[in-house]
Design an enzyme around this catalytic site. Sequence first.
Site, PDB file in Angstrom:
ATOM      1  N   TRP A 188       0.876  -1.358   0.065  1.00 21.54           N
ATOM      2  CA  TRP A 188      -0.022  -0.070  -0.018  1.00 21.54           C
ATOM      3  C   TRP A 188       0.818   1.248  -0.172  1.00 21.54           C
ATOM      4  O   TRP A 188       1.679   1.321   0.679  1.00 21.54           O
ATOM      5  CB  TRP A 188      -0.972   0.036   1.204  1.00 21.54           C
ATOM      6  CG  TRP A 188      -1.830   1.186   1.107  1.00 21.54           C
ATOM      7  CD1 TRP A 188      -2.872   1.509   0.423  1.00 21.54           C
ATOM      8  CD2 TRP A 188      -1.352   2.400   2.156  1.00 21.54           C
ATOM      9  NE1 TRP A 188      -3.410   2.706   0.914  1.00 21.54           N
ATOM     10  CE2 TRP A 188      -2.443   3.516   1.793  1.00 21.54           C
ATOM     11  CE3 TRP A 188      -0.359   2.772   3.169  1.00 21.54           C
ATOM     12  CZ2 TRP A 188      -2.426   4.556   2.586  1.00 21.54           C
ATOM     13  CZ3 TRP A 188      -0.536   3.961   3.669  1.00 21.54           C
ATOM     14  CH2 TRP A 188      -1.255   4.925   3.481  1.00 21.54           C
TER      15      TRP A 188
ATOM     16  N   ASP B 125     -15.061  10.194  -0.376  1.00 21.11           N
ATOM     17  CA  ASP B 125     -15.736   9.460   0.831  1.00 21.11           C
ATOM     18  C   ASP B 125     -16.407  10.487   1.503  1.00 21.11           C
ATOM     19  O   ASP B 125     -16.064  11.536   1.700  1.00 21.11           O
ATOM     20  CB  ASP B 125     -14.583   8.890   1.688  1.00 21.11           C
ATOM     21  CG  ASP B 125     -15.379   7.510   2.213  1.00 21.11           C
ATOM     22  OD1 ASP B 125     -16.375   7.403   2.222  1.00 21.11           O
ATOM     23  OD2 ASP B 125     -14.604   6.750   2.671  1.00 21.11           O
TER      24      ASP B 125
ATOM     25  N   ASP C  60      -2.158   5.570  -3.215  1.00 20.33           N
ATOM     26  CA  ASP C  60      -2.371   6.732  -2.167  1.00 20.33           C
ATOM     27  C   ASP C  60      -1.228   7.617  -2.050  1.00 20.33           C
ATOM     28  O   ASP C  60      -1.375   8.489  -1.200  1.00 20.33           O
ATOM     29  CB  ASP C  60      -2.927   5.918  -0.946  1.00 20.33           C
ATOM     30  CG  ASP C  60      -4.654   5.994  -1.163  1.00 20.33           C
ATOM     31  OD1 ASP C  60      -5.226   6.299  -2.021  1.00 20.33           O
ATOM     32  OD2 ASP C  60      -4.937   4.866  -0.177  1.00 20.33           O
TER      33      ASP C  60
ATOM     34  N   LYS D 256     -15.472   7.167  -8.837  1.00 15.65           N
ATOM     35  CA  LYS D 256     -14.371   6.397  -8.488  1.00 15.65           C
ATOM     36  C   LYS D 256     -14.868   5.270  -7.591  1.00 15.65           C
ATOM     37  O   LYS D 256     -15.215   5.336  -6.481  1.00 15.65           O
ATOM     38  CB  LYS D 256     -13.492   7.413  -7.568  1.00 15.65           C
ATOM     39  CG  LYS D 256     -12.249   6.803  -6.968  1.00 15.65           C
ATOM     40  CD  LYS D 256     -11.678   7.937  -6.042  1.00 15.65           C
ATOM     41  CE  LYS D 256     -10.473   7.389  -5.147  1.00 15.65           C
ATOM     42  NZ  LYS D 256      -9.938   8.436  -4.359  1.00 15.65           N
TER      43      LYS D 256
ATOM     44  N   ASN E 103     -11.630  -1.441  -0.608  1.00 16.32           N
ATOM     45  CA  ASN E 103     -10.428  -1.277   0.632  1.00 16.32           C
ATOM     46  C   ASN E 103     -10.267  -2.315   1.453  1.00 16.32           C
ATOM     47  O   ASN E 103      -9.725  -2.017   2.562  1.00 16.32           O
ATOM     48  CB  ASN E 103     -10.801   0.231   1.171  1.00 16.32           C
ATOM     49  CG  ASN E 103     -10.694   1.411   0.434  1.00 16.32           C
ATOM     50  OD1 ASN E 103      -9.235   1.303  -0.013  1.00 16.32           O
ATOM     51  ND2 ASN E 103     -11.303   2.395   0.532  1.00 16.32           N
TER      52      ASN E 103
ATOM     53  N   ASP F   9     -14.159   2.134  -5.485  1.00 15.01           N
ATOM     54  CA  ASP F   9     -12.873   1.681  -4.449  1.00 15.01           C
ATOM     55  C   ASP F   9     -13.015   0.378  -4.058  1.00 15.01           C
ATOM     56  O   ASP F   9     -14.159  -0.250  -4.149  1.00 15.01           O
ATOM     57  CB  ASP F   9     -12.736   2.689  -3.420  1.00 15.01           C
ATOM     58  CG  ASP F   9     -11.351   2.967  -2.914  1.00 15.01           C
ATOM     59  OD1 ASP F   9     -10.452   2.086  -3.015  1.00 15.01           O
ATOM     60  OD2 ASP F   9     -11.264   4.089  -2.281  1.00 15.01           O
TER      61      ASP F   9
HETATM   62  C1  GLA Z   1      -8.882   4.744  -0.098  1.00 17.55           C
HETATM   63  C2  GLA Z   1      -8.632   5.454  -1.575  1.00 17.55           C
HETATM   64  C3  GLA Z   1      -8.543   7.080  -1.234  1.00 17.55           C
HETATM   65  C4  GLA Z   1      -9.905   7.462  -0.662  1.00 17.55           C
HETATM   66  C5  GLA Z   1     -10.154   6.653   0.618  1.00 17.55           C
HETATM   67  C6  GLA Z   1     -11.579   6.951   1.258  1.00 17.55           C
HETATM   68  O1  GLA Z   1      -8.195   4.772   0.390  1.00 17.55           O
HETATM   69  O2  GLA Z   1      -7.459   5.066  -2.235  1.00 17.55           O
HETATM   70  O3  GLA Z   1      -8.117   7.850  -2.199  1.00 17.55           O
HETATM   71  O4  GLA Z   1     -10.753   7.354  -1.589  1.00 17.55           O
HETATM   72  O5  GLA Z   1     -10.099   5.150   0.217  1.00 17.55           O
HETATM   73  O6  GLA Z   1     -11.866   6.418   2.219  1.00 17.55           O
END
Ligand code: GLA
Length: 690
Positions: free
Chosen positions: A168, A334, A513, A443, A447, A445
């Site tokens: 990450w 988010d 990120d 976008k 996670n 995601d």
């Molecule tokens: C991930 C994405 C970030 C952001 C966060 C929001 O980590 O990579 O860019 O969007 O989630 O919670």
Amino acid sequence: MPEIAENGRTWLLSGPTSSYALHLTADDELLHLHWGPRIALVDAEALAVRPLPDYWPFESPLDGREEYPVEGGARFVRPALSVRTSEGRGTEWSFEAHETEDDELRLRFRDGGLAITLHYRMRGDVLERWVTLDNDGPAAVELLRADSATWTLPDRDGWRLSQLHGRWAAESRLVRSSLTYGEKVIGSRRGHTGHQHLPWVALDTDATEERGEVFGCALGWSGSWRIAVAQLPDARVQITGGAGYDDSGLLRLAAGESFTTPVFAGLWSDGGFGGASRAWHAYQRAYVIPDADQDRPVLFNSWEATEFDISEEQQGVLARRAAAIGVELFVVDDGWFGARTSDRAGLGDWKPNPDRFPGGLKPLGDYVHALGMKFGIWVEPEMVNADSELYRAHPDWVQHQTGRKRTELRNQLVLNLAREDVQEYLWGQLHELLSSAPIDYVKWDFNRCFTDAGWPGEADPQRLWVDHVHALYRLLDRLRAAHPGVAFESCSGGGGRIDLGVMSRTDQVWTSDNTDPLDRLAIQHGFSQIHPARVMAAWVTDSPNTQLNGRASSLRFRFVSAMAGVLGVGGDLAEWTEEELAEARDWVDRYKEIRPLVQRGDLYRLRPPEGGLSAVQYVLGGEAVVLAWLQAQHHGEPVPVLRLRGLDPTAAYECLETGEVHRGAVLLHHGLRTGLRGDLDASVIRLRRI
Ligand code: GLA
């Protein structure tokens, strides 16, 4: 069109510079003949009659020579196909037929009730390979392993392996190492492509950036996967890869069911690592990425600026400032939905938070449109917080095992997308969301990784791993079809889901990120080995970089770093001074001028980001742009000149920054002086043929 020998047992596929040939023996063994420079069918036929080596019984002459090694018989390599039926394990196939359709070659084999079809299709110099398995027998068949392809390299001395490893916020780091005997295995057992490895390898013996043979392979699959590179006892090298990490069971094919593997694409180039990258980029722009001829807009994303603390009014302030610096797409990250005021709650409830957006997202979307920008939002549809309406209503919709702990990572659980009710719920929520407000961009995601990938009550819970990915693809396809104006970005905590599969249904990817502009250079260098700048999102954020390493850097350095991809801004514009905003506006304008070159041009990596000076160059028609970064200058070590590439040596080029005129031959052979000095300096140098 594939060429076929008269005996119908030798096949040749050719691209502009390369060829691939294979041959079926009288015993129905499918042997690899050639992968490399262009050859003629007579050459392939000459290769086909060369006898196999005569080995002692402790080795198999088939090993290292078969196109798709199955399990069983005199084979000791890792099988690409491993099948279990009630009668036992293994495959003994017989050839049925070949077919060609347009530029695709299909070879059909059968073992009892299992039909095995190998597919080959040339796209430029990239060969796409995949396999379909159809169970037309009366009983179920267990696919323990079903790779997409096995690639065979020619006999050479001293193979070297290139791979992109990471974690990450430190994705796609390029490493090269000598290959030794045995196997090198990379992959993901996490349910998504993963930050740890991009599903790509390249093999060479003596290539440089601009010269030499490179053999590369990349997998188009967004779930768990594995690529194994094996150097066999006689030094031959094969690469086998496909969906799933383990050999313990991919899928159970009931009578009448089929499985199609993802594509495992291969590319031979003799233009060095740079030539191979340019060929991969051209292939993805032509055949993989949707609408790749349309340049991606400059975006603003609110995440680093506001994190979870958002409101309609505050986003409006950011939107005004973003529009003023020339941003074209404003993305609310988010925090806009459900009870999502932190990462502890709300995932799964895809309705705007009424306290934060009393009129839904439409008023903000309309406002953003009125400012002349497109409007985007963040979602993470495959996940749910335990603290959510969705989870309270459907605790059985998550991946879990009866009586066992439901592991939370970032306070969230993974929805079981293999379930049709979950698929329909997500379709309904997202379709409604995209219909409820003027949303142009999503976008998407992901996670966390899979941990408790169980499916109580399902006869074949193992299929969840594969079905999740197929369901994701179907959902994206369906949303794209219903909302053709909406663009999608693939994100997974940064670069955790980047592969040719997801890229065929998304418009760009969130590279990492890590938005530190210096760290980014290494990440972008690795990323560019396989994927083009057209999909590589990069943001300018605040300095010092508080999210990660605390490094302070100039706006210039941050912009020039991010301008090497799809430029975005992710800093807290509400805190930027008038001077900073004015400077940002200039950089955004400058980016728009070079954007066609960056997003559609040929990339030349002039110097890698190791210490001192690094640079990339993009060339499109008679225009070129150089982005150069100086990490640190040391007294007594002159900053090197940059020898440019891809220019016409007989032409003259005007530098649009200085008005100076340079001879192409001089730039190619003697180089360009960048004028960079000090620490963390950077510049953009545009050249136009006159
Ligand atoms: C991930 C994405 C970030 C952001 C966060 C929001 O980590 O990579 O860019 O969007 O989630 O919670």
